[in-house]
Design a protein around this motif. Structure first.
Motif, PDB file in Angstrom:
ATOM      1  N   ARG A 183     -45.107  30.095  31.784  1.00  0.00           N
ATOM      2  CA  ARG A 183     -45.425  31.506  31.320  1.00  0.00           C
ATOM      3  C   ARG A 183     -46.664  31.652  30.415  1.00  0.00           C
ATOM      4  NH1 ARG A 183     -42.091  32.854  34.465  1.00  0.00           N
ATOM      5  NH2 ARG A 183     -39.884  33.398  34.017  1.00  0.00           N
ATOM      6  N   GLU A 227     -39.979  38.445  30.070  1.00  0.00           N
ATOM      7  CA  GLU A 227     -39.439  37.280  29.078  1.00  0.00           C
ATOM      8  C   GLU A 227     -38.738  35.976  30.072  1.00  0.00           C
ATOM      9  OE1 GLU A 227     -35.514  39.799  29.896  1.00  0.00           O
ATOM     10  OE2 GLU A 227     -37.945  40.189  29.600  1.00  0.00           O
ATOM     11  N   GLY A 228     -38.459  34.994  29.311  1.00  0.00           N
ATOM     12  CA  GLY A 228     -38.079  33.759  30.114  1.00  0.00           C
ATOM     13  C   GLY A 228     -38.203  32.751  29.620  1.00  0.00           C
ATOM     14  N   SER A 229     -37.147  31.741  29.837  1.00  0.00           N
ATOM     15  CA  SER A 229     -37.284  30.431  29.396  1.00  0.00           C
ATOM     16  C   SER A 229     -37.720  29.287  30.146  1.00  0.00           C
ATOM     17  CB  SER A 229     -35.649  30.279  28.990  1.00  0.00           C
ATOM     18  OG  SER A 229     -35.046  30.206  30.190  1.00  0.00           O
ATOM     19  N   ALA A 230     -37.621  28.122  29.277  1.00  0.00           N
ATOM     20  CA  ALA A 230     -38.248  26.907  30.195  1.00  0.00           C
ATOM     21  C   ALA A 230     -37.390  26.648  31.119  1.00  0.00           C
ATOM     22  CB  ALA A 230     -38.083  25.656  29.275  1.00  0.00           C
ATOM     23  N   GLY A 231     -36.067  26.978  31.176  1.00  0.00           N
ATOM     24  CA  GLY A 231     -35.325  26.899  32.370  1.00  0.00           C
ATOM     25  C   GLY A 231     -35.574  27.758  33.510  1.00  0.00           C
ATOM     26  N   ASP A 232     -36.075  29.087  33.026  1.00  0.00           N
ATOM     27  CA  ASP A 232     -36.692  29.547  34.170  1.00  0.00           C
ATOM     28  C   ASP A 232     -37.837  29.271  35.007  1.00  0.00           C
ATOM     29  OD1 ASP A 232     -34.432  31.585  33.765  1.00  0.00           O
ATOM     30  OD2 ASP A 232     -35.682  32.786  32.532  1.00  0.00           O
ATOM     31  N   GLU A 233     -38.693  28.784  34.160  1.00  0.00           N
ATOM     32  CA  GLU A 233     -39.867  28.205  34.607  1.00  0.00           C
ATOM     33  C   GLU A 233     -39.568  27.095  35.593  1.00  0.00           C
ATOM     34  OE1 GLU A 233     -42.152  27.058  31.469  1.00  0.00           O
ATOM     35  OE2 GLU A 233     -42.830  28.912  30.883  1.00  0.00           O
TER      36      GLU A 233
END
Ligand SMILES: *[C@@H]1O[C@H](CO)[C@@H](O)[C@H](O)[C@H]1NC(C)=O
Ligand SMILES: *[C@@H]1O[C@H](CO)[C@@H](O)[C@H](O)[C@H]1NC(C)=O
Ligand SMILES: *[C@@H]1O[C@H](CO)[C@@H](O)[C@H](O)[C@H]1NC(C)=O
Ligand SMILES: *[C@@H]1O[C@H](CO)[C@@H](O)[C@H](O)[C@H]1NC(C)=O
Ligand SMILES: *[C@@H]1O[C@H](CO)[C@@H](O)[C@H](O)[C@H]1NC(C)=O
Ligand SMILES: *[C@@H]1O[C@H](CO)[C@@H](O)[C@H](O)[C@H]1NC(C)=O
Length: 744
Positions: free
Chosen positions: A54, A19-25
């Protein structure tokens, strides 16, 4: 059931960390851009655009990269579903479009101008969820003295090779120390328990305690600092760091604080007596088990956070106290339950080495008990030595638990050209096709790194291929071109010879541990047979020397030239040893004097001299790494001695003698050479005086030399001396004609 369905049934595991958010990207893309600048410099890096999306991964969720752009005035666009995927895409571009090579021994990064065009948008997905890296032992044999700068280079290498799952085990003793103090152990009881830095891997697996210790205060602080930086970097790239968990091993002093506690003393390990092994295992049913296990994991994750995958090895190379499936199931469940008490999402990563190591003990009922004690998908097994002795086959793919197909390849960080490229190439694809396969990844689990890079280059590439490389001959030829930065017929020919010889071991004899007489304590019973035709090594040596005028400026070429010179010397030692033995057994004193004289007084000193010409083969640099970690002269001395023990005696009385042997300048001159001189001298004396050679007496005498090497405080050069090409040529001109003429 289709293989895909089986793996999909392990849904939980496949989602871990995905899983992951735009911030992680954005964070991962920034981390890859920073990597690119470290690798190429800010100018060339500006010609790439990097993004992480993602959505690139299809429904499968498997890591994917996409390449496009390039050409005059246009940037190369690299995107990946994770930072690691983007880094792997970048590496793919550098390798296959630019002819570059990223390597431990020196990268070749000359970029074509302008950057080559990617003619048609290229999208590649990895066939499996995980690409794993490391072995518990790598932390001791290779990483033990690393500073952050060296770790940073390694994490870059990991990312470029698309590795997304790796151990992050530094600093765990600092956490254990807090836990033991909380439990009421005294500082001196704790100090007595931990091994020294160079032996922590075996302390962590419960094989050893005490030996080489105690750990200084400064060690804990520095390791905590390092671990934070390692974790930050790995996470920023989208890698999953595997943290340690409680496997059941406890210090003896636990029984002083809690006299009622139920512990079992394990047997001894590795020819160590119970002063250093025979560790204590907490009984799975003991109420202290979940208490200690959760105290540790809580303290650890409070300090470091978590990505939910944890490593623990309870019975690594140790016979469990009972083979009853009920016992094994309880011992397994106890470890897992302590994990999920703290982290309900925990997945346990288990090194499958135990099943390989004691196949008699681990029958179907025993393996089954372990596999069924943890919910499906929550136990992730590393089939650690799958290129040679895969365990998944005889366990019906670990009875439905997921596994990672790992290449182990190297033991003890030994030098010595060795590889099983054909079986490595075929292995992962075959494992995917296995009926009801639960394979979820590929991995590299060497005990030590920094040798035989070709093997790791192939394995890393296989992590992103569905099928084997179709033509290994063509593959090694292009490996040579990229490594040295240009086509060279002789270099390619040399590599094809190496591929069919040293790198084409097959069958059960391929254990990858260097048993050359050169690095072993001499006796009259040494084995000198090898799995290849020695002519191929000598011819490859000739061919690399022939390529020298063109390629000598390449650091990787110089490394390989030295490495094959070293290998040729190793072959020659075996051959002269054969002469020495024959002469001795036939009582031919003149022959003995000649062959023994060449081996111990010419060949080995010449090898040391050529090794001394390259900073990558210096004992001085090796030991200096250890000293550099210290905060005082006393500590520097202590760390250096740990390092010397690991290279040679391993334990106080040579318990695992020469297991981690290496051919380094200084080690050859002051350890291997004096040993051979003593041996040749003893044989000569035996003939002259007509008294039989006594191995036992020799062993006692040679131990004095071995120990003297460990205890001495001589400082070795950290700067190379002499010209590798000249020295290699000199050795070649002396011995190659003798080999060809068949008259040593
Ligand atoms: C990067 O791009 C600039 C401008 O297009 C060009 O001058 C430079 O040579 C390029 N560098 C590389 C390494 O391609
Ligand atoms: C273990 O071996 C060491 C020497 O290596 C010796 O000093 C010690 O007494 C031995 N301990 C036991 C329990 O045998
Ligand atoms: C201690 O643990 C073992 C299993 O590890 C068990 O067989 C034994 O009964 C336990 N002893 C006590 C006193 O609970
Ligand atoms: C694969 O799994 C299916 C469903 O559980 C089973 O019927 C079949 O026998 C298995 N095949 C093999 C070769 O184990
Ligand atoms: C490696 O050895 C196998 C036989 O063990 C042989 O079939 C294969 O062709 C060899 N590969 C190379 C590249 O020589
Ligand atoms: C080893 O290779 C050499 C040179 O190619 C050849 O002459 C020799 O017959 C080979 N030896 C064996 C045992 O195959």
């Amino acid at each position: 059931m289709e293989a895909v369905t089986v793996v999909a049934a392990l849904g939980f595991l496949l989602l871990a960390g995905a899983e992951g958010s735009a911030g992680d990207e954005a964070r991962e893309a920034a981390a890859v851009r920073a990597l690119l600048v470290r690798l190429l410099g800010p100018g060339p890096a500006a010609n790439f655009s990097v993004s992480v999306e993602r959505s690139l991964a299809a429904e499968s969720g498997l890591d994917t990269y996409r390449l496009s752009g390039g050409g005059a005035g246009a940037r190369v666009r690299v995107s990946g579903s994770t930072g690691v995927a983007a880094a792997a895409g970048l590496h793919r571009y550098l390798r296959d479009f630019c002819g570059c090579h990223v390597a431990w021994s020196g990268s070749q990064l000359r970029l074509p101008q302008p950057l080559p065009v990617v003619p048609k948008e290229l999208t590649e997905a990895t066939p499996n969820r995980y690409r794993y890296y490391q072995n518990v032992c790598t932390h001791s044999y290779s990483f033990v003295w690393w500073d952050w700068a060296r770790w940073e280079r390694e994490i870059d290498w990991m990312a470029l090779n698309g590795i997304n799952l790796a151990l992050a085990w530094s600093g765990q003793e600092a956490i254990w120390q807090r836990v033991y103090l909380t439990l009421g152990l005294t500082q001196s009881e704790i100090d007595e328990y931990f091994t020294g830095p160079a032996f922590l891997a075996w302390g962590r697996m419960g094989n050893l305690h005490t030996w080489g210790g105690p750990l200084p205060r400064s060690w804990h602080l520095k390791q905590l600092y390092l671990q934070h930086r390692i974790l930050d970097r790995m996470r920023s790239l989208g890698m999953i760091p595997v943290l340690p968990a409680f496997a059941g091993h406890v210090p003896k002093a636990i029984t002083r604080v809690f006299p009622q506690v139920n512990v079992t003393q394990m047997g001894s390990w590795g020819q160590f007596n119970c002063s250093y092994s025979c560790s204590f295992l907490l009984a799975p049913g003991d109420p202290m088990f979940p208490i200690i296990g959760s105290l540790f994991l809580r303290e650890l994750t409070k300090e470091f956070g978590t990505d939910h995958i944890y490593g623990a090895d309870t019975f690594n190379e140790m016979q469990p106290p009972s083979s009853e499936p009920s016992y094994l199931a309880a011992a397994t469940a106890a470890v897992y339950e302590a994990m999920i008490t703290v982290d309900p999402d925990a997945v346990w990563l288990l090194q499958g080495w135990l099943f390989h190591h004691q196949p008699q003990f681990w029958g179907p009922a025993q393996v089954g008990a372990v596999m069924r004690a943890v919910p499906r998908g929550r136990l992730l097994i590393l089939d650690l030595f799958a290129e040679t002795q895969p365990v998944y086959i005889r366990t019906a793919s670990f009875q439905g638990q997921p596994f990672i197909w790992c290449m182990l390849h190297n033991f003890g960080g030994n030098h010595g050209l060795f590889g099983t490229l054909e079986t490595v190439n075929q292995g992962p694809a075959a494992a995917r096709l296995f009926p009801n396969s639960t394979m979820v990844g590929t991995g590299m689990a060497p005990e030590g790194i920094g040798q035989n890079e070709v093997v790791y280059a192939l394995m890393a590439e296989l992590g992103w291929r569905k099928d084997p490389v179709p033509d290994l001959g063509a593959w090694v030829a292009s490996f040579a071109d990229r490594r040295y930065g240009g086509f060279h017929q002789d270099a390619e020919a040399a590599w094809r010879l190496l591929l069919r010889s040293v790198y084409n071991c097959s069958g059960e004899a391929c254990v990858g541990h260097n048993h050359s007489p050169l690095v072993r304590r001499p006796s009259l019973q040494m084995h000198t047979t090898v799995w290849y035709n020695r002519s191929d090594v000598f011819e490859a040596w000739r061919l690399l020397l022939a390529a020298t005028p063109t390629l000598a400026a390449s650091p990787a070429f110089r490394y390989d030239l030295l490495d094959i010179t070293r290998q040729a010397a190793q072959e020659l030692v075996s051959l002269y040893y054969g002469e020495v033995r024959t002469a001795y057994l036939n009582k031919e004193l003149v022959h003995l004097l000649r062959a023994g004289g060449i081996l111990a007084y010419e060949l080995l000193p010449a090898l040391d001299e050529v090794l001394a010409s390259d900073s990558r083969f210096l004992l001085g640099s090796w030991l200096e790494q250890a000293r550099a970690v210290a905060v005082s002269e006393a500590e520097a001395h202590f760390f250096e001695q740990n390092s010397r023990y690991q290279l040679t005696l391993w334990g106080p009385v040579g318990n695992i003698l020469d297991y981690a042997n290496k051919q380094l300048a200084g080690l050859v001159s002051d350890y291997y050479t004096p040993r051979w001189q003593l041996f040749v001298g003893a044989l000569i004396e035996s003939l002259v005086q007509d008294i039989p050679f006594q191995q036992r007496l020799f062993d006692e005498n040679v131990f004095q030399l071995e120990q003297a090497f460990v205890l001495n405080t001589r400082r070795y050069p950290t700067q190379p001396k002499g010209d590798t090409v000249d020295l290699a040529k000199r050795l070649f001109l002396k011995y190659y004609p003798r080999w060809v003429a068949g008259s040593l």
